[in-house]
Design an enzyme around this catalytic site. Structure first.
Site, PDB file in Angstrom:
ATOM      1  N   LEU A 165      47.131  49.124  44.089  1.00 20.75           N
ATOM      2  CA  LEU A 165      46.290  47.929  43.981  1.00 20.75           C
ATOM      3  C   LEU A 165      44.991  48.192  44.729  1.00 20.75           C
ATOM      4  O   LEU A 165      45.008  48.435  45.937  1.00 20.75           O
ATOM      5  CB  LEU A 165      47.044  46.763  44.627  1.00 20.75           C
ATOM      6  CG  LEU A 165      46.803  45.328  44.172  1.00 20.75           C
ATOM      7  CD1 LEU A 165      47.104  45.163  42.691  1.00 20.75           C
ATOM      8  CD2 LEU A 165      47.666  44.384  45.003  1.00 20.75           C
ATOM      9  N   HIS A 166      43.868  48.174  44.009  1.00 21.55           N
ATOM     10  CA  HIS A 166      42.607  48.397  44.726  1.00 21.55           C
ATOM     11  C   HIS A 166      41.388  47.742  44.089  1.00 21.55           C
ATOM     12  O   HIS A 166      40.320  47.706  44.687  1.00 21.55           O
ATOM     13  CB  HIS A 166      42.342  49.903  44.863  1.00 21.55           C
ATOM     14  CG  HIS A 166      41.866  50.541  43.589  1.00 21.55           C
ATOM     15  ND1 HIS A 166      42.723  50.873  42.567  1.00 21.55           N
ATOM     16  CD2 HIS A 166      40.629  50.888  43.172  1.00 21.55           C
ATOM     17  CE1 HIS A 166      42.027  51.413  41.577  1.00 21.55           C
ATOM     18  NE2 HIS A 166      40.755  51.435  41.916  1.00 21.55           N
ATOM     19  N   ARG A 167      41.505  47.219  42.855  1.00 24.82           N
ATOM     20  CA  ARG A 167      40.336  46.645  42.183  1.00 24.82           C
ATOM     21  C   ARG A 167      39.787  45.450  42.966  1.00 24.82           C
ATOM     22  O   ARG A 167      40.552  44.582  43.396  1.00 24.82           O
ATOM     23  CB  ARG A 167      40.700  46.181  40.778  1.00 24.82           C
ATOM     24  CG  ARG A 167      41.089  47.288  39.829  1.00 24.82           C
ATOM     25  CD  ARG A 167      39.897  47.950  39.217  1.00 24.82           C
ATOM     26  NE  ARG A 167      40.296  49.131  38.461  1.00 24.82           N
ATOM     27  CZ  ARG A 167      39.456  50.058  38.035  1.00 24.82           C
ATOM     28  NH1 ARG A 167      38.182  49.950  38.309  1.00 24.82           N
ATOM     29  NH2 ARG A 167      39.884  51.108  37.368  1.00 24.82           N
ATOM     30  N   ASP A 185      46.513  48.704  39.010  1.00 24.70           N
ATOM     31  CA  ASP A 185      45.247  48.296  38.406  1.00 24.70           C
ATOM     32  C   ASP A 185      44.311  49.499  38.255  1.00 24.70           C
ATOM     33  O   ASP A 185      43.114  49.357  38.067  1.00 24.70           O
ATOM     34  CB  ASP A 185      44.578  47.158  39.207  1.00 24.70           C
ATOM     35  CG  ASP A 185      44.315  47.510  40.664  1.00 24.70           C
ATOM     36  OD1 ASP A 185      44.468  48.691  41.040  1.00 24.70           O
ATOM     37  OD2 ASP A 185      43.929  46.605  41.434  1.00 24.70           O
TER      38      ASP A 185
END
Length: 384
Positions: A216-218, A294
């Site tokens: 998860l990084h967006r 993501d």
């Protein structure tokens, strides 16, 4: 100084972690006997974690960069401007036949802009991918880089359709396959066994029986505390069914802490890890029951590995992973995430198949086209 009879010289640019996996097979193909091309590597330093950069270069056998701009972190504007400022003198000194950029990070557009204004041809590997979401910085980088490029190498048929719609001349576009998959197939036998990674992190015995992998990084997922909390709540819930392994991006870790969500994350059966090297991530992905992500690249890698993937985004620039692969797009709606998870848990999820030319030889095709293109340019220059 470049002499008239010297072989063509291609200056290859990397800047961030996703670029490293893409450039490794390209540099290998350029350096193979008989390529007829010399290539040098420039690292902008956009990916500023020195230890992680060293880990990736070592694991993927990427030669040390000939030039390291050392730019580091900053806002999109600051980072892009600094790269442009530092890249220009390198072009003046090295006078390459072309500049090759990969992917869609700030380094990609920054170096393409400088090159084209100095009338140096630009080669874009992984061209034509579109999510349709211009709120994503990567989408802007992709669109603009493609407009500036002289050679555009695509990974799937929809990419060429996008480029045709945007007015790119067909003769510039070449369907080569996917260099990310070149790297995956080349390194698969060397992937770090998950039990080794999990044991080092102190995982409980339940993880040995099966786990899901989470990334998860967006900004759209982690910057808004309400969206981040909604995602973590459903992920904690799912982790009670299937334990989750979560290598946490430093920026994501900061957002979780700033939003006061550390306790929520800790309440689940979720093993948090620091960022992992390529071989460690490849092993975790290969043996996972499913992946929640993501990331654009992970959508492709899970399709190549045949591992079910749930993408926590509203759109994808890699539609072939949905149409032919193992990928399901669910956004951030908890009901949609639960439904996709249940489908995998109960029926195994989408089987998928290997897309065309995702065969481990994309880099060789790319270098062959570049060699022919350079020879044609040289012949045209002599005729003039």
């Amino acid at each position: 100084m470049v002499h008239q009879n010297s072989p063509p010289h291609i200056l290859c640019v990397v800047g961030a972690r996703p670029n490293f996996m893409k450039i490794a097979p390209i540099m290998r193909a350029f350096n193979a006997p008989g390529s007829g091309i010399t290539a040098s590597l420039l690292h902008t330093g956009q990916h500023y974690d020195a230890a992680m950069k060293h880990s990736f270069f070592e694991q993927l056998h990427i030669p040390e960069p000939d030039v390291d701009l050392g730019v580091g972190s900053g806002s999109h504007a600051v980072q892009t401007a600094q790269i442009m400022q530092l890249f220009e003198p390198v072009l003046d000194e090295r006078k390459p036949s072309a500049v090759l950029v990969v992917g869609d990070v700030n380094s990609t557009i920054a170096c393409a802009l400088v090159a084209v204004k100095k009338q140096i041809p630009v080669v874009h590997v992984e061209a034509g991918l579109r999510s349709g979401d211009r709120s994503m910085p990567e989408e802007i980088n992709r669109i603009l880089t493609d407009q500036l490029s002289d050679l555009l190498f695509t990974t799937e048929a929809s990419a060429a359709d996008n480029l045709h719609r945007e007015g790119i001349a067909p003769e510039k576009i070449h369907f080569a396959g996917n260099v990310m998959i070149d790297t995956l197939l080349y390194n698969l036998a060397s992937a770090t066994p998950p039990r080794q990674t999990l044991a080092a992190a102190g995982a409980n015995a339940g993880f040995a029986e099966g786990y899901g992998l989470l990334t998860l990084h967006r900004p759209s997922n982690v910057d808004d505390p309400a969206v981040l909390a909604r995602l973590l709540e459903v992920l904690v819930e799912l982790s009670q069914h299937t334990p989750l392994v979560f290598p946490v991006h430093p920026r994501t870790r900061g957002c979780i802490t700033a939003a006061g969500l550390d306790g929520l994350l800790a309440s689940g059966n979720i093993l948090t890890l620091p960022p992992q090297g390529y071989l460690e991530m490849l092993g975790l992905m290969r043996d996972a029951r499913l992946v929640l992500t993501d990331s654009g690249g992970i959508q492709e890698e899970t399709t190549a590995l045949g591992v079910p993937c749930i993408t926590l985004r509203e759109s994808t620039e890699r539609p072939i992973t949905v149409a032919q692969g193992t990928n399901t797009i669910v956004g951030t709606d908890p009901a949609a995430i639960r439904a996709a998870f249940a489908d995998i848990a109960n029926g195994g999820g989408k089987a998928g198949r290997q897309p065309e030319l995702w065969d481990g030889a994309a880099a060789e095709r790319i270098v062959a086209v570049i060699a022919r293109w350079c020879a044609a340019n040289a012949a045209a220059g002599q005729a003039a």
